[in-house]
Design an enzyme around this catalytic site. Structure first.
Site, PDB file in Angstrom:
ATOM      1  N   CYS A  63       0.806  -1.222   0.000  1.00  0.00           N
ATOM      2  CA  CYS A  63       0.000   0.000   0.000  1.00  0.00           C
ATOM      3  C   CYS A  63       0.843   1.278   0.000  1.00  0.00           C
ATOM      4  O   CYS A  63       0.296   2.371  -0.095  1.00  0.00           O
ATOM      5  CB  CYS A  63      -0.947  -0.024   1.188  1.00  0.00           C
ATOM      6  SG  CYS A  63      -1.951  -1.511   1.145  1.00  0.00           S
ATOM      7  N   HIS A 121      -9.952   2.191  -0.702  1.00  0.00           N
ATOM      8  CA  HIS A 121      -8.505   1.989  -0.737  1.00  0.00           C
ATOM      9  C   HIS A 121      -8.138   1.560  -2.159  1.00  0.00           C
ATOM     10  O   HIS A 121      -8.471   0.454  -2.577  1.00  0.00           O
ATOM     11  CB  HIS A 121      -8.098   0.927   0.282  1.00  0.00           C
ATOM     12  CG  HIS A 121      -6.616   0.802   0.463  1.00  0.00           C
ATOM     13  ND1 HIS A 121      -5.715   1.376  -0.406  1.00  0.00           N
ATOM     14  CD2 HIS A 121      -5.882   0.180   1.421  1.00  0.00           C
ATOM     15  CE1 HIS A 121      -4.485   1.103   0.001  1.00  0.00           C
ATOM     16  NE2 HIS A 121      -4.564   0.382   1.108  1.00  0.00           N
ATOM     17  N   HIS A 128      -3.066   7.718   5.779  1.00  0.00           N
ATOM     18  CA  HIS A 128      -3.469   6.537   5.017  1.00  0.00           C
ATOM     19  C   HIS A 128      -4.920   6.221   5.406  1.00  0.00           C
ATOM     20  O   HIS A 128      -5.760   6.021   4.540  1.00  0.00           O
ATOM     21  CB  HIS A 128      -2.521   5.390   5.376  1.00  0.00           C
ATOM     22  CG  HIS A 128      -2.627   4.192   4.509  1.00  0.00           C
ATOM     23  ND1 HIS A 128      -2.757   4.263   3.149  1.00  0.00           N
ATOM     24  CD2 HIS A 128      -2.608   2.861   4.812  1.00  0.00           C
ATOM     25  CE1 HIS A 128      -2.810   3.022   2.655  1.00  0.00           C
ATOM     26  NE2 HIS A 128      -2.730   2.175   3.633  1.00  0.00           N
TER      27      HIS A 128
END
Lengths: 379, 182
Positions: A142, A304, A270
């Site tokens: 990620c 995401h 995030h």
């Protein structure tokens, strides 16, 4: 050290095909996340931010993932001379799973393995646009998008390249969704980043591109002032218990930019809306003395988007600096008791100069970058 | 000839004589990289560095495709989180960092073949700019057709018997190692 500027950007997402369209939707509180009922992806209904079916589809020439990267690159390169075929220009592609959905639809064969390979996509795309140097591909969970920007920044600072085109994308298919479901990490509704009652992520599709350059463009320009990467060395699928390692990356990137806590105007976190990620980020932000700085997560708008997320969120942050607007954290309503940070829940308009963008991922990786308005513009 | 890769990896693990129960949970790519690092760092004195001064930069061509296929087979039945977590190439870096307590810069790049110029150039930048004092770098591949791991330990300070870190040198050593076919 050479300065590195963000001279052009694009976000291609369910919210729009340009950065401007995307930002307008964020300002107006429009999300791309909604409920889907698609048996090809999941037996159960699920919330995600997905492109309309048929909008990007695998065909004989390009995979869906490649179509996404090409759409983003085409928009950014349209009508402007970015020295694509220059020897001092290179393409970096950021993705976590690239063409993996082909495993779901195609017969296994050595040819399929070669077609799935990320270097195959990268080379095809680089040739299509006329890049002369071998493209780089980074696949680092990620943090891929931020790691790609940091790589590009270093390659410019070292003098090897003058322009680095960083493009990232990921596609959501059964492979990816089933994996996050198997971890019990997917929210049954809209995700709630940093909220006391957060219950998991939404996934999202998207692509984004940013052109980094040693040459400043006219007008107000955003600078990629510094960046750092660290590893938790703790657990492959769970974040650090203390946030110390993300803090290390934050501290290093702030020192690299010559900034102190008081200089940071907002943080783009995030903020995946899982219990452990958000808690770890809050701890790291607090260790850095940034707990009072407005912080947002954009996962409530985009879900995401994996290898694209760092790029999408960095581009939105750059746009925030330019427009002096901090985007609120969609989905957040109630602050938890532990690890309080200043989660931005309403649009904030105020003069902004510097932003910290952070990300963390599987494998214990953490990344941080600092974006600032170019000093010439401030003075 | 078909090689038993898990059997081979296990026999190397047993040969090394270390006790590390986490090894058994790893996928083949992580096992391969982990084992190669064990051998590489046999005489490495990591205590002279801060954990954040040691980094890992790895590359390959196939990403985590070997684990991807195994995971997707499980999806037909019950999706396995234990397999899913290995469907990212950088997990091998995570396993190496956990084992040796390395906390510095880490990155995983994909190329169609070993790109000695890039590895040499990028790791040199990390060392020269002070991002790292030491770096484990190289190639770790676990493909349908075989496997190969070639790792280098690069340090800023010259040690006895050390060779200069340059692209031609690591390219030559990479070529000298064969591709072990399945």
């Amino acid at each position: 050290m050479k300065k590195v500027y963000l001279v052009a950007d694009n976000i291609t997402s369910p919210l729009g095909a340009t950065t401007a369209q995307n930002f307008e939707h964020l300002v107006n509180d429009v999300t791309g996340v909604r409920q889907h009922n698609d048996k090809a992806i999941s037996d159960e209904r699920f919330f995600a931010s997905l492109f309309e079916k048929g909008y990007f589809q695998t065909d004989k020439c390009w995979t869906k993932f490649e179509h996404l990267v090409i759409a983003s690159l085409t928009e950014i390169l349209y009508g402007v001379d970015k020295n694509i075929s220059d020897k001092k220009t290179v393409l970096i592609i950021s993705t976590t799973k690239g063409n993996i959905s082909l495993l779901e639809t195609e017969e296994p064969s050595p040819e399929l393995d070669a077609r799935i390979a990320l270097h195959t996509s990268a080379k095809k795309i680089a040739r299509h646009f006329g890049f002369v140097n071998e493209p780089l591909v980074i696949s680092h969970a990620c943090i891929s998008g931020l790691a790609a920007m940091i790589t590009g920044m270093r390659l410019i600072q070292s003098g090897q390249y003058d322009h680095v085109v960083v493009a990232g994308a990921d596609v959501i298919s059964k492979f990816v969704l089933s994996g996050f479901q198997s971890f019990q990490a997917v929210s049954p509704g809209l995700c709630k980043p940093f909220d006391a009652n957060r219950d998991g992520i939404n996934l999202g599709e998207g692509a984004a591109t940013v052109i980094l350059s040693a040459e400043k463009t006219d007008g107000e320009t955003i600078e990629l002032a510094s960046g750092a990467v660290s590893n938790d060395a703790n657990h492959i699928s769970g974040p650090s218990r203390t946030g110390e390692e993300l803090y290390f990356a934050i501290d290093k990137t702030m020192k690299g930019a010559g900034l102190q806590a008081g200089d940071i105007d907002f943080i783009s976190a995030h903020g995946t809306a899982t219990i452990y990620n958000d808690e770890m980020e809050a701890k790291a932000v607090t260790l850095a003395g940034l707990q009072d700085v407005p912080l947002n997560s954009l996962k409530g708008f985009y879900g995401h988007t994996l290898g694209a997320s760092g790029l999408i969120e960095a581009i939105v942050s750059a746009q925030s600096l330019k427009q002096n607007i901090i985007i609120p954290t969609k989905g957040f309503s109630k602050q938890g008791d532990a690890n309080r940070v200043n989660v931005c829940s309403q649009l904030i308009s105020k003069p902004l100069n510097s932003c910290l963008k952070i990300a963390s991922g599987f494998g214990g990786c953490n990344a941080a970058i600092i974006l600032t308005k170019s000093q010439q513009d401030i003075s | 000839m078909e090689t038993d890769i898990p059997g081979f990896l296990l026999s190397v693990y047993q040969h090394l004589g270390v006790k590390y129960p986490k090894f058994y949970k790893m996928d083949n790519l992580a096992k391969l990289g982990w084992l190669a690092t064990e051998v590489l760092l046999k005489d490495f004195d990591k205590a002279k560095y801060q954990p954040t001064d040691i980094g890992v930069v790895l590359t390959n061509a196939g990403s985590s495709l070997d684990a991807d296929k195994r995971y997707y087979e499980s999806v037909q039945d019950i999706a396995s989180p234990a397999l899913f977590v290995y469907t990212l190439p950088n997990i091998v870096i995570g396993e190496i960092c956990i084992r040796h307590h390395f906390k510095g810069e880490n990155a995983f790049y994909i190329f169609d073949g070993f790109n000695a110029d890039f590895v040499n150039n990028y790791v040199s930048i990390l060392l020269e700019t002070g991002q790292l004092q030491a770096c484990i770098c190289g190639w770790v591949e676990m493909a349908a057709t075989g496997y190969k791991a070639v790792l280098f330990l690069v340090e800023k300070d010259k040690k006895e018997n050390a060779i200069l870190f340059d692209a031609a040198g690591i390219e030559k050593r990479f070529i000298a190692v064969g591709f072990n076919q399945r």
